[in-house]
Motif scaffolding. Sequence first.
Motif, short mmCIF file in Angstrom:
data_model
loop_
_atom_site.label_atom_id
_atom_site.label_comp_id
_atom_site.label_asym_id
_atom_site.label_seq_id
_atom_site.Cartn_x
_atom_site.Cartn_y
_atom_site.Cartn_z
N HIS A 135 41.73 26.57 46.52
CA HIS A 135 40.56 26.39 45.66
C HIS A 135 40.22 27.64 44.86
O HIS A 135 39.49 27.54 43.86
CB HIS A 135 39.36 25.97 46.51
N SER A 136 40.73 28.77 45.25
CA SER A 136 40.40 30.00 44.52
C SER A 136 40.92 29.97 43.09
O SER A 136 40.48 30.77 42.25
CB SER A 136 40.97 31.22 45.25
N ARG A 137 41.83 29.04 42.78
CA ARG A 137 42.31 28.93 41.39
C ARG A 137 41.19 28.53 40.44
O ARG A 137 41.30 28.73 39.22
CB ARG A 137 43.46 27.92 41.30
N HIS A 138 40.10 27.98 40.98
CA HIS A 138 38.96 27.57 40.15
C HIS A 138 37.90 28.66 40.00
O HIS A 138 36.87 28.42 39.37
CB HIS A 138 38.31 26.32 40.74
N VAL A 157 37.34 34.33 60.87
CA VAL A 157 37.80 33.15 60.12
C VAL A 157 37.44 33.34 58.65
O VAL A 157 36.31 33.74 58.32
CB VAL A 157 37.17 31.85 60.65
N GLY A 158 38.39 33.06 57.75
CA GLY A 158 38.15 33.19 56.32
C GLY A 158 38.62 31.97 55.56
O GLY A 158 39.44 31.19 56.05
N ILE A 159 38.12 31.82 54.33
CA ILE A 159 38.50 30.70 53.48
C ILE A 159 38.45 31.13 52.02
O ILE A 159 37.66 32.01 51.64
CB ILE A 159 37.56 29.49 53.72
N ASP A 160 39.29 30.51 51.19
CA ASP A 160 39.34 30.83 49.75
C ASP A 160 38.54 29.81 48.94
O ASP A 160 38.99 29.33 47.90
CB ASP A 160 40.79 30.87 49.27
N GLU A 200 34.18 34.57 53.12
CA GLU A 200 34.26 33.50 52.12
C GLU A 200 34.69 34.06 50.77
O GLU A 200 34.58 35.25 50.52
CB GLU A 200 32.90 32.80 52.01
N HIS A 201 35.17 33.17 49.91
CA HIS A 201 35.61 33.52 48.55
C HIS A 201 36.82 34.46 48.57
O HIS A 201 36.92 35.38 47.75
CB HIS A 201 34.48 34.16 47.74
N LEU A 202 37.76 34.20 49.45
CA LEU A 202 39.01 34.94 49.42
C LEU A 202 39.86 34.47 48.25
O LEU A 202 39.61 33.43 47.65
CB LEU A 202 39.78 34.75 50.73
N ARG A 203 40.88 35.22 47.92
CA ARG A 203 41.85 34.82 46.91
C ARG A 203 43.23 35.31 47.37
O ARG A 203 43.35 36.10 48.31
CB ARG A 203 41.52 35.43 45.55
#
Length: 219
Positions: free
Chosen positions: A120-123, A152-155, A182-185
């Motif tokens: 999702h980081s592509r957006h 724990v992390g998420i993009d 949060e908001h990893l890339r």
Amino acid sequence: MTGRRVVDLAHPVVEGMITYPGIPGPALGSHLSFADSRAIYAPGTEFSIGTIAMAANTGTYLDTPAHRYDGGDDLSVVPLARMVDLDGLVVRAHGVPSVGPEVLDGLDVRGRAVLVDTGHSRHWGTEAYAVDHPSLSTALAERLVALGATLVGIDSLNIDATRGGERPVHSALLAAGIPVVEHLRGLGDLPDAGFRFSAAPPAVVGMATFTVRAFAVVG
């Protein structure tokens, strides 16, 4: 070290950027410019001192238990050992609105940073980033706690679904003392395993969340 590679996993902080709808963007300024410093220092010696005013939830950031729980451990209390030089693991879940516990089948997550690659980081930087963003299921959060994940992390926009007011994933992870990033890339640039992950915020007393320069060392 032969083959060693550092992968930047954090979004740059830019003047006015919107990280999360409703949270104001950062404002950059100057406390001392090069021009003004010339009246203070010797000829040929110049300095610049900048300022920044921003919400703690700006760019890529780390949440501590104090983000969810009044009296929980804040940035100054959570040990660095839970945030830096962690054995990393990436689980891939592209096109999955709510990531379920099955992504951990056969994986040893104890003591590791588990990073969820949703693509999702592509957006990032577009309106689509805040629309129908992927998140973790409550069942996955509970399994991460039970299996002993360290971080724990998420993009994505949020580790929880944001259509309603409940935040069960934050609640479960932070109650267990597991920091959330949060908001990893750039998770697609990492192998599934075999890297060290770090995301250390400053130790600000009384603050629960702050921007980090998250990165991984591969090899």
